[in-house]
Design a protein around this motif. Structure first.
Motif, PDB file in Angstrom:
ATOM      1  N   ARG A 108      -4.742  16.049   0.766  1.00  0.00           N
ATOM      2  CA  ARG A 108      -5.309  14.722   0.955  1.00  0.00           C
ATOM      3  C   ARG A 108      -6.609  14.860   1.746  1.00  0.00           C
ATOM      4  NH1 ARG A 108      -2.156  14.108  -2.416  1.00  0.00           N
ATOM      5  NH2 ARG A 108      -0.533  12.524  -2.673  1.00  0.00           N
ATOM      6  N   VAL A 144       3.051   4.121  -1.504  1.00  0.00           N
ATOM      7  CA  VAL A 144       3.474   4.692  -2.793  1.00  0.00           C
ATOM      8  C   VAL A 144       5.004   4.767  -2.894  1.00  0.00           C
ATOM      9  CG1 VAL A 144       3.415   6.771  -4.233  1.00  0.00           C
ATOM     10  CG2 VAL A 144       1.335   6.026  -3.034  1.00  0.00           C
ATOM     11  N   ASP A 145       5.660   5.275  -1.854  1.00  0.00           N
ATOM     12  CA  ASP A 145       7.123   5.448  -1.930  1.00  0.00           C
ATOM     13  C   ASP A 145       7.838   4.115  -2.148  1.00  0.00           C
ATOM     14  OD1 ASP A 145       7.050   8.235  -1.585  1.00  0.00           O
ATOM     15  OD2 ASP A 145       6.911   8.018   0.583  1.00  0.00           O
ATOM     16  N   GLU A 202      -6.827   6.760  -5.138  1.00  0.00           N
ATOM     17  CA  GLU A 202      -5.668   7.035  -6.000  1.00  0.00           C
ATOM     18  C   GLU A 202      -5.841   6.504  -7.414  1.00  0.00           C
ATOM     19  OE1 GLU A 202      -1.684   6.683  -4.837  1.00  0.00           O
ATOM     20  OE2 GLU A 202      -2.060   7.205  -2.753  1.00  0.00           O
ATOM     21  N   GLU A 226       5.275   4.142   8.245  1.00  0.00           N
ATOM     22  CA  GLU A 226       5.867   4.662   7.000  1.00  0.00           C
ATOM     23  C   GLU A 226       4.943   5.728   6.398  1.00  0.00           C
ATOM     24  OE1 GLU A 226       6.003   1.282   4.326  1.00  0.00           O
ATOM     25  OE2 GLU A 226       3.845   0.981   4.492  1.00  0.00           O
ATOM     26  N   LYS A 227       3.642   5.655   6.709  1.00  0.00           N
ATOM     27  CA  LYS A 227       2.672   6.616   6.187  1.00  0.00           C
ATOM     28  C   LYS A 227       2.843   7.935   6.908  1.00  0.00           C
ATOM     29  CE  LYS A 227       0.269   3.608   3.649  1.00  0.00           C
ATOM     30  NZ  LYS A 227       1.083   2.385   3.729  1.00  0.00           N
ATOM     31  N   VAL A 228       2.457   9.038   6.243  1.00  0.00           N
ATOM     32  CA  VAL A 228       2.843  10.346   6.761  1.00  0.00           C
ATOM     33  C   VAL A 228       2.371  10.593   8.193  1.00  0.00           C
ATOM     34  CG1 VAL A 228       0.882  11.711   5.852  1.00  0.00           C
ATOM     35  CG2 VAL A 228       3.135  12.758   6.122  1.00  0.00           C
ATOM     36  N   LEU A 256       8.959  16.758   5.089  1.00  0.00           N
ATOM     37  CA  LEU A 256       7.792  17.210   4.316  1.00  0.00           C
ATOM     38  C   LEU A 256       8.174  17.336   2.843  1.00  0.00           C
ATOM     39  CD1 LEU A 256       4.842  18.281   4.652  1.00  0.00           C
ATOM     40  CD2 LEU A 256       5.856  20.574   4.867  1.00  0.00           C
ATOM     41  N   TYR A 257       7.432  16.606   1.989  1.00  0.00           N
ATOM     42  CA  TYR A 257       7.785  16.568   0.565  1.00  0.00           C
ATOM     43  C   TYR A 257       7.394  17.871  -0.150  1.00  0.00           C
ATOM     44  CZ  TYR A 257       8.044  11.403   1.051  1.00  0.00           C
ATOM     45  OH  TYR A 257       8.348  10.119   1.424  1.00  0.00           O
ATOM     46  N   ASN A 294       0.372  19.748  -1.168  1.00  0.00           N
ATOM     47  CA  ASN A 294      -0.463  18.661  -1.705  1.00  0.00           C
ATOM     48  C   ASN A 294      -1.630  18.439  -0.744  1.00  0.00           C
ATOM     49  OD1 ASN A 294       2.406  18.366  -2.552  1.00  0.00           O
ATOM     50  ND2 ASN A 294       1.473  16.882  -3.923  1.00  0.00           N
ATOM     51  N   GLY A 306     -11.431   4.244  -1.066  1.00  0.00           N
ATOM     52  CA  GLY A 306     -11.357   5.073   0.132  1.00  0.00           C
ATOM     53  C   GLY A 306     -10.318   6.172   0.032  1.00  0.00           C
ATOM     54  N   SER A 307     -10.499   7.173   0.878  1.00  0.00           N
ATOM     55  CA  SER A 307      -9.549   8.285   1.000  1.00  0.00           C
ATOM     56  C   SER A 307      -8.387   7.891   1.913  1.00  0.00           C
ATOM     57  CB  SER A 307     -10.243   9.482   1.648  1.00  0.00           C
ATOM     58  OG  SER A 307     -11.228   9.999   0.820  1.00  0.00           O
ATOM     59  N   HIS A 345       4.257  13.094  -7.700  1.00  0.00           N
ATOM     60  CA  HIS A 345       3.434  13.316  -6.499  1.00  0.00           C
ATOM     61  C   HIS A 345       2.064  13.884  -6.871  1.00  0.00           C
ATOM     62  CE1 HIS A 345       3.605  15.099  -2.128  1.00  0.00           C
ATOM     63  NE2 HIS A 345       2.593  14.266  -2.308  1.00  0.00           N
ATOM     64  N   THR A 403      -8.823   2.267  -3.712  1.00  0.00           N
ATOM     65  CA  THR A 403      -8.321   3.559  -3.236  1.00  0.00           C
ATOM     66  C   THR A 403      -8.738   4.692  -4.171  1.00  0.00           C
ATOM     67  OG1 THR A 403      -6.271   4.823  -2.995  1.00  0.00           O
ATOM     68  CG2 THR A 403      -6.155   2.902  -4.414  1.00  0.00           C
ATOM     69  N   SER A 428       0.782  -1.241   0.000  1.00  0.00           N
ATOM     70  CA  SER A 428       0.000   0.000   0.000  1.00  0.00           C
ATOM     71  C   SER A 428       0.813   1.290   0.000  1.00  0.00           C
ATOM     72  CB  SER A 428      -0.917   0.015   1.231  1.00  0.00           C
ATOM     73  OG  SER A 428      -0.142   0.135   2.406  1.00  0.00           O
ATOM     74  N   TYR A 440      -6.239  14.818  -3.924  1.00  0.00           N
ATOM     75  CA  TYR A 440      -7.254  13.767  -4.056  1.00  0.00           C
ATOM     76  C   TYR A 440      -8.565  14.296  -3.505  1.00  0.00           C
ATOM     77  CZ  TYR A 440      -3.364  10.423  -4.554  1.00  0.00           C
ATOM     78  OH  TYR A 440      -2.243   9.748  -4.977  1.00  0.00           O
TER      79      TYR A 440
HETATM   80  O1  DAU Z   1      -5.562   8.127  -0.886  1.00  0.00           O
HETATM   81  C1  DAU Z   1      -5.539   6.806  -0.402  1.00  0.00           C
HETATM   82  C2  DAU Z   1      -4.106   6.358  -0.297  1.00  0.00           C
HETATM   83  O2  DAU Z   1      -3.539   7.087   0.776  1.00  0.00           O
HETATM   84  C3  DAU Z   1      -3.961   4.865  -0.068  1.00  0.00           C
HETATM   85  O3  DAU Z   1      -4.435   4.177  -1.179  1.00  0.00           O
HETATM   86  C4  DAU Z   1      -2.487   4.520   0.149  1.00  0.00           C
HETATM   87  O4  DAU Z   1      -2.350   3.153   0.449  1.00  0.00           O
HETATM   88  C5  DAU Z   1      -1.937   5.344   1.281  1.00  0.00           C
HETATM   89  O5  DAU Z   1      -0.557   5.093   1.424  1.00  0.00           O
HETATM   90  C6  DAU Z   1      -2.181   6.822   1.036  1.00  0.00           C
HETATM   91  O6  DAU Z   1      -1.354   7.308  -0.028  1.00  0.00           O
HETATM   92  P1  DAU Z   1      -0.541   8.668   0.096  1.00  0.00           P
HETATM   93  O7  DAU Z   1       0.608   8.615  -0.827  1.00  0.00           O
HETATM   94  O8  DAU Z   1      -1.445   9.847   0.002  1.00  0.00           O
HETATM   95  O9  DAU Z   1      -0.074   8.540   1.649  1.00  0.00           O
HETATM   96  P2  DAU Z   1       1.292   8.915   2.387  1.00  0.00           P
HETATM   97  O10 DAU Z   1       1.016   8.806   3.836  1.00  0.00           O
HETATM   98  O11 DAU Z   1       2.460   8.197   1.840  1.00  0.00           O
HETATM   99  O12 DAU Z   1       1.462  10.462   2.030  1.00  0.00           O
HETATM  100  C7  DAU Z   1       0.454  11.414   2.352  1.00  0.00           C
HETATM  101  C8  DAU Z   1       0.932  12.763   1.878  1.00  0.00           C
HETATM  102  O13 DAU Z   1       2.077  13.147   2.673  1.00  0.00           O
HETATM  103  C9  DAU Z   1       1.420  12.770   0.452  1.00  0.00           C
HETATM  104  O14 DAU Z   1       1.059  13.995  -0.173  1.00  0.00           O
HETATM  105  C10 DAU Z   1       2.932  12.654   0.552  1.00  0.00           C
HETATM  106  C11 DAU Z   1       3.229  13.374   1.857  1.00  0.00           C
HETATM  107  N1  DAU Z   1       4.408  12.841   2.600  1.00  0.00           N
HETATM  108  C12 DAU Z   1       4.462  11.499   2.839  1.00  0.00           C
HETATM  109  C13 DAU Z   1       5.536  10.948   3.532  1.00  0.00           C
HETATM  110  C14 DAU Z   1       5.596   9.465   3.791  1.00  0.00           C
HETATM  111  C15 DAU Z   1       5.398  13.701   3.064  1.00  0.00           C
HETATM  112  O15 DAU Z   1       5.331  14.932   2.865  1.00  0.00           O
HETATM  113  N2  DAU Z   1       6.457  13.165   3.746  1.00  0.00           N
HETATM  114  C16 DAU Z   1       6.568  11.817   3.996  1.00  0.00           C
HETATM  115  O16 DAU Z   1       7.571  11.398   4.615  1.00  0.00           O
END
Ligand code: DAU
Length: 332
Positions: free
Chosen positions: A211, A85-86, A125, A185-187, A203-204, A209, A174-175, A273, A123, A83, A277
Motif C-alpha cells: 500500500r 473493504v472488509d 482502489e 477497523e483500518k489496519v 496480518l492477512y 501486499n 487518494g492513496s 485482496h 480512491t 469506506s 496499489y
Molecule cells: O487505497 C485507498 C483505500 O485504502 C481507501 O479507499 C479505503 O477506504 C481504505 O480502507 C484503504 O483500503 P485498504 O483495504 O487498503 O485498507 P485496510 O486498512 O483495510 O488494509 C490495508 C492493508 O492491510 C491491506 O492490504 C489489508 C491489510 N490488513 C488489513 C486489516 C484490516 C491486514 O493485514 N489485517 C487487517 O486486520
C-alpha cells in the motif's frame, strides 16, 4: 470560497479537511453534513469556532437534508462514504446507498443550487491492483471488491453530471491515508491500538501486499489544491510516495510501540485482496501540491497520537465495534 459544505466531515479525512479549511482560509465558513454512522464522530470536530463552523446531522442519501445544507454554498466536498473493504464483503447495501445513491443526491443538489465546485473524494482502489509501475488518471477503472466498485459507481455519476448537466465536478483519487482519528477497523489504527494493549495483530495472507501511505493532512491539502486549482471534469491522483508491504508497516508499528514480532498473527487472507496499489500524482504536482510529511515522522506522530488519546479510541473499541471484530476475525 465563502461557504463550503463538507459531507462526511465528522470522519477521519473529512475532519482533517474541515480543520485545514478553517485554519488556511479565514474568510471561509464550513458546514459539516454527517450522518454520524458508525465511524463518524463528533469528537473529531471538537474545539472549532462556532462562528465559522456549523454541524448538521444528516444523510447524503436524504434529498431534503442535502438541499437544506447545500443552499447558498459555493462548493461541496464529499467525504461521506462507507469506506472499509472488509465490511463490504459482509454486505454491500450500505455501500451502494452512500457511495452511489448518496453521491447522486449530492450531484442533483449541486446542479440545483449552481455550486462553483463539486469535489468527489475517491480512491486509488478504483484502478484495481498493479504489479509494476503506477496508474495515471486516464487508465481504465477496474475495481475488484464491492467497496471499490461502489466508489467507481459514484465517480461515474459525478462524471455523468459533468458531461450531461455541466456540474463543475472534480474527482480526487487518494492513496491509503494514515494519521490521528482514524477509525480502528483500518489496519494502522487497529494494529497500533492492539499493540498498545498487547493483543494479536491479524496480518492477512503473506503480509506482502503493498500500500502507498499518505499522511492525512497531506491528503487534506491535496484535496484543497484540486478543489481550488483543479479543472472541472478532471481527475487528480493524490499519492503519498511511501509504498510499504504490510509486514514492513507492521514491523514499524511494533518498533514504535515497543513490542516484538510474537504479536503478529498470520490469518486467512482477505478474499480478492488487491496485491499492490500505486498511483502517479504528477498531474496534481503540476498544480503545486506535494506531500510534506516524511514517512518516519508521520508514523511517529500517528502512533504517538493513539498512545496519548486512549480516551478517543477506547470507547469506540466496544459495542458495535466489538460485534464487528468478532464477526471479522473470530473464525480466522
Ligand atoms: O487505497 C485507498 C483505500 O485504502 C481507501 O479507499 C479505503 O477506504 C481504505 O480502507 C484503504 O483500503 P485498504 O483495504 O487498503 O485498507 P485496510 O486498512 O483495510 O488494509 C490495508 C492493508 O492491510 C491491506 O492490504 C489489508 C491489510 N490488513 C488489513 C486489516 C484490516 C491486514 O493485514 N489485517 C487487517 O486486520
Amino acid at each position: 470560497m465563502k461557504k463550503i459544505v463538507v459531507t462526511g466531515g465528522a470522519g477521519f479525512i473529512g475532519s482533517a479537511f474541515v480543520r485545514f479549511q478553517l485554519e488556511r482560509y479565514p474568510g471561509t465558513k464550513v458546514v459539516t453534513l454527517d450522518a454520524l454512522a458508525y465511524s463518524g464522530n463528533p469528537a473529531n470536530l471538537e474545539g472549532l469556532d462556532p462562528e465559522r463552523h456549523r454541524f448538521v446531522q444528516g444523510d447524503i442519501a436524504d434529498p431534503e437534508a442535502v438541499r437544506t445544507a447545500v443552499e447558498g454554498a459555493d462548493a461541496i466536498v464529499n467525504f461521506a462514504a462507507e469506506s472499509h473493504v472488509d465490511r463490504s464483503l459482509m454486505g454491500a447495501e450500505a455501500f451502494i446507498r452512500t457511495n452511489i445513491t448518496g453521491v447522486e443526491v449530492l450531484l442533483r443538489a449541486a446542479r440545483e443550487f449552481g455550486v462553483q465546485r463539486y469535489l468527489q473524494v475517491s480512491t486509488d482502489e478504483v484502478y484495481g491492483s498493479i504489479d509494476e509501475g503506477a496508474f495515471r488518471e486516464g487508465d481504465p477503472l477496474s475495481p475488484r471488491n464491492p467497496y471499490s466498485a461502489s466508489k467507481a459507481g459514484g465517480e461515474l455519476f459525478a462524471r455523468a453530471h459533468f458531461e450531461t448537466f455541466g456540474v463543475p465536478v472534480v474527482i480526487t483519487r487518494g492513496s491509503n491515508t494514515y494519521g490521528p482519528r482514524q477509525y480502528p477497523e483500518k489496519v494502522l489504527p487497529l494494529f497500533v491500538t492492539n499493540a498498545i494493549d498487547g493483543l494479536p495483530l491479524p496480518l492477512y495472507g503473506d503480509g506482502l501486499n503493498v500500500r502507498d501511505w499518505l499522511y492525512v493532512d497531506d491528503h487534506a491539502a491535496g484535496i484543497d489544491c484540486a478543489l481550488r486549482q483543479g479543472v472541472p471534469g478532471e481527475i487528480y491522483n493524490i499519492a503519498g510516495g511511501n509504498e510499504r508491504t504490510n509486514i514492513e508497516l507492521t514491523r514499524k508499528i511494533l518498533a514504535l510501540t515497543g513490542r516484538d514480532e510474537s504479536l503478529v498473527k498470520p490469518v486467512t487472507d482477505r478474499p480478492g485482496h488487491d496485491r499492490r496499489y500505486s498511483i502517479d500524482a504528477s498531474k496534481l504536482n503540476a498544480l503545486g501540491w506535494r506531500p510534506q510529511m516524511p514517512w518516519d515522522d508521520g508514523m511517529a506522530r500517528a502512533v504517538q497520537w493513539y498512545q496519548e488519546n486512549e480516551a478517543w479510541w477506547r470507547p469506540i473499541k466496544s459495542g458495535e465495534y466489538r460485534a464487528y471484530y468478532d464477526a471479522q476475525y473470530g473464525a480466522r
